[in-house]
Motif scaffolding. Sequence first.
Motif, PDB file in Angstrom:
ATOM      1  N   PHE A 157      80.838 -36.994  59.194  1.00  0.00           N
ATOM      2  CA  PHE A 157      81.144 -36.806  57.772  1.00  0.00           C
ATOM      3  C   PHE A 157      79.936 -36.235  57.027  1.00  0.00           C
ATOM      4  O   PHE A 157      80.088 -35.404  56.123  1.00  0.00           O
ATOM      5  CB  PHE A 157      81.560 -38.132  57.139  1.00  0.00           C
ATOM      6  N   LYS A 158      78.761 -36.679  57.394  1.00  0.00           N
ATOM      7  CA  LYS A 158      77.549 -36.181  56.739  1.00  0.00           C
ATOM      8  C   LYS A 158      77.379 -34.691  56.979  1.00  0.00           C
ATOM      9  O   LYS A 158      76.971 -33.937  56.093  1.00  0.00           O
ATOM     10  CB  LYS A 158      76.324 -36.948  57.248  1.00  0.00           C
ATOM     11  N   GLN A 159      77.720 -34.238  58.177  1.00  0.00           N
ATOM     12  CA  GLN A 159      77.624 -32.811  58.500  1.00  0.00           C
ATOM     13  C   GLN A 159      78.622 -31.993  57.690  1.00  0.00           C
ATOM     14  O   GLN A 159      78.356 -30.839  57.351  1.00  0.00           O
ATOM     15  CB  GLN A 159      77.876 -32.598  59.991  1.00  0.00           C
ATOM     16  N   LEU A 160      79.781 -32.578  57.369  1.00  0.00           N
ATOM     17  CA  LEU A 160      80.766 -31.857  56.556  1.00  0.00           C
ATOM     18  C   LEU A 160      80.225 -31.566  55.172  1.00  0.00           C
ATOM     19  O   LEU A 160      80.485 -30.514  54.590  1.00  0.00           O
ATOM     20  CB  LEU A 160      82.057 -32.680  56.437  1.00  0.00           C
ATOM     21  N   ALA A 161      79.474 -32.537  54.618  1.00  0.00           N
ATOM     22  CA  ALA A 161      78.822 -32.378  53.307  1.00  0.00           C
ATOM     23  C   ALA A 161      79.822 -32.044  52.199  1.00  0.00           C
ATOM     24  O   ALA A 161      79.536 -31.218  51.335  1.00  0.00           O
ATOM     25  CB  ALA A 161      77.723 -31.306  53.388  1.00  0.00           C
ATOM     26  N   PHE A 162      80.999 -32.697  52.227  1.00  0.00           N
ATOM     27  CA  PHE A 162      81.962 -32.500  51.147  1.00  0.00           C
ATOM     28  C   PHE A 162      81.503 -33.289  49.916  1.00  0.00           C
ATOM     29  O   PHE A 162      80.896 -34.350  50.052  1.00  0.00           O
ATOM     30  CB  PHE A 162      83.347 -32.975  51.569  1.00  0.00           C
ATOM     31  N   PRO A 163      81.790 -32.794  48.708  1.00  0.00           N
ATOM     32  CA  PRO A 163      81.388 -33.527  47.503  1.00  0.00           C
ATOM     33  C   PRO A 163      82.010 -34.919  47.471  1.00  0.00           C
ATOM     34  O   PRO A 163      83.178 -35.104  47.821  1.00  0.00           O
ATOM     35  CB  PRO A 163      81.939 -32.666  46.357  1.00  0.00           C
ATOM     36  N   ALA A 164      81.215 -35.902  47.055  1.00  0.00           N
ATOM     37  CA  ALA A 164      81.702 -37.281  47.003  1.00  0.00           C
ATOM     38  C   ALA A 164      82.630 -37.477  45.812  1.00  0.00           C
ATOM     39  O   ALA A 164      82.397 -36.928  44.737  1.00  0.00           O
ATOM     40  CB  ALA A 164      80.523 -38.240  46.921  1.00  0.00           C
ATOM     41  N   ASP A 165      83.678 -38.247  46.001  1.00  0.00           N
ATOM     42  CA  ASP A 165      84.610 -38.584  44.918  1.00  0.00           C
ATOM     43  C   ASP A 165      84.367 -40.043  44.554  1.00  0.00           C
ATOM     44  O   ASP A 165      84.552 -40.932  45.392  1.00  0.00           O
ATOM     45  CB  ASP A 165      86.058 -38.383  45.378  1.00  0.00           C
ATOM     46  N   PRO A 166      83.955 -40.329  43.313  1.00  0.00           N
ATOM     47  CA  PRO A 166      83.693 -41.722  42.918  1.00  0.00           C
ATOM     48  C   PRO A 166      84.887 -42.637  43.132  1.00  0.00           C
ATOM     49  O   PRO A 166      84.720 -43.842  43.317  1.00  0.00           O
ATOM     50  CB  PRO A 166      83.350 -41.601  41.425  1.00  0.00           C
ATOM     51  N   GLN A 167      86.089 -42.083  43.100  1.00  0.00           N
ATOM     52  CA  GLN A 167      87.280 -42.894  43.305  1.00  0.00           C
ATOM     53  C   GLN A 167      87.262 -43.577  44.671  1.00  0.00           C
ATOM     54  O   GLN A 167      87.783 -44.683  44.836  1.00  0.00           O
ATOM     55  CB  GLN A 167      88.531 -42.022  43.175  1.00  0.00           C
ATOM     56  N   CYS A 168      86.636 -42.939  45.648  1.00  0.00           N
ATOM     57  CA  CYS A 168      86.604 -43.498  46.995  1.00  0.00           C
ATOM     58  C   CYS A 168      85.822 -44.808  47.035  1.00  0.00           C
ATOM     59  O   CYS A 168      86.148 -45.717  47.795  1.00  0.00           O
ATOM     60  CB  CYS A 168      85.996 -42.490  47.971  1.00  0.00           C
ATOM     61  N   LEU A 169      84.780 -44.917  46.217  1.00  0.00           N
ATOM     62  CA  LEU A 169      83.987 -46.144  46.177  1.00  0.00           C
ATOM     63  C   LEU A 169      84.741 -47.276  45.513  1.00  0.00           C
ATOM     64  O   LEU A 169      84.515 -48.454  45.812  1.00  0.00           O
ATOM     65  CB  LEU A 169      82.665 -45.893  45.427  1.00  0.00           C
ATOM     66  N   ARG A 170      85.651 -46.922  44.601  1.00  0.00           N
ATOM     67  CA  ARG A 170      86.416 -47.951  43.888  1.00  0.00           C
ATOM     68  C   ARG A 170      87.667 -48.374  44.643  1.00  0.00           C
ATOM     69  O   ARG A 170      88.278 -49.391  44.316  1.00  0.00           O
ATOM     70  CB  ARG A 170      86.817 -47.425  42.504  1.00  0.00           C
ATOM     71  N   GLU A 171      88.052 -47.597  45.638  1.00  0.00           N
ATOM     72  CA  GLU A 171      89.293 -47.900  46.338  1.00  0.00           C
ATOM     73  C   GLU A 171      89.139 -49.152  47.195  1.00  0.00           C
ATOM     74  O   GLU A 171      88.186 -49.288  47.969  1.00  0.00           O
ATOM     75  CB  GLU A 171      89.716 -46.724  47.224  1.00  0.00           C
ATOM     76  N   ALA A 172      90.091 -50.068  47.063  1.00  0.00           N
ATOM     77  CA  ALA A 172      90.064 -51.307  47.846  1.00  0.00           C
ATOM     78  C   ALA A 172      90.348 -51.000  49.312  1.00  0.00           C
ATOM     79  O   ALA A 172      91.081 -50.061  49.629  1.00  0.00           O
ATOM     80  CB  ALA A 172      91.109 -52.283  47.301  1.00  0.00           C
ATOM     81  N   PRO A 173      89.757 -51.769  50.231  1.00  0.00           N
ATOM     82  CA  PRO A 173      90.028 -51.556  51.657  1.00  0.00           C
ATOM     83  C   PRO A 173      91.528 -51.653  51.948  1.00  0.00           C
ATOM     84  O   PRO A 173      92.222 -52.507  51.410  1.00  0.00           O
ATOM     85  CB  PRO A 173      89.264 -52.697  52.334  1.00  0.00           C
TER      86      PRO A 173
END
Length: 365
Positions: free
Chosen positions: A123-139
């Motif tokens: 995933f780090k190699q893909l270097a896609f922009p981070a979406d803050p929603q992903c951090l808020r999403e519950a497992p």
Amino acid sequence: MIFPLIFAVAVLAVGCTRHDKDNPLPQKSANPPPSPPPPPPEPRNYRRLCLKDESCPWQERQAALLDYVGAVYGEPGKVNLGPKDGPFSLTPEEQSYVTEKFGRPEGAGQIFSFLDRSRNRFFKQLAFPADPQCLREAPRAPQQLVHPQLGSALIVHGYHGCGKNYAEQLSKTGMELSIGAEPQEWAFFLESYGVLDQRVKLEETELFTRIAKTLDIPLRNALPVRALSAEALQAAAKASKYSELDFAVAVLFQAVLGNLRAHRGGDPVALADGLAPEVAKELSQDAKSLRTAFDHYLQKYPDPIEAAIESDRRAKILAETSNQLSLKQLRSEVRKLASERPALKSLYMVGSMHQELIRQVYAAE
């Protein structure tokens, strides 16, 4: 007569003595000669089933893991799994590459952390922009289904663009080792595969596409009729109180909102101006009418939270409509694959709103 003979022998002896002094015998070296170089390391042969078979010798299982991780998560072409029917081997060069890039597991207890670490590097190699929603999403918990004719299904789902969240669900099941060990039993159904994946880059799509293509697993579209399509829009308008333009406005609102999340400080008016033509083209709507309707929508719902709730309501109707339109086509495709692959196992990667579609496919008919 005796004297000359003695003289000749004496001369011969002297001559020999002088020759020995001029050409001394070679002396033995105090240091032993260098040892010959060790033979080059041999490739490590393994059975693919050792990815999941705990009874395999550790060295063979480790070779299978290193080869799998290098081929799936490494740079394309650096590690080659070989023909799908084997034989399988890890060359010394491949082993060095994988160990340097990802490390290596030194025991069975380190297998899953090794896979997680390798996936995160991917995933780090893909270097896609981070979406803050992903951090808020519950497992989220993956789902598993079984059908007597269609085989079994594994559903990983969530918010699109949050690839790590999808990957964590795969990790929780422990199924990745089974997929790598017996890829001939699997098929992957990815939402919008072959339709949007060339225009919209998502971490989860990149991940599962890489796994499938590396292991020669069939790839299919999990949603034959997309929610964001003119077909779904028209059907939803016929069955609800909303017009096609109403649904298009909701799609534009969510597109603007998503861009604002990814790029804080953006101008929503400018974003709407830029996105309206794209959304209108995708949904077979008039761009100018859509942009005007969007302004009216914001006037009707000035509170951002209310505007978001209303757009979600309309988006849910679109998702349910696309599920209904896709059901027959998807079930037919799964049935066809099941006839070709006994004991078919299917992985579905979809947005959370489309879980119900998969459940309906595997429900008793």
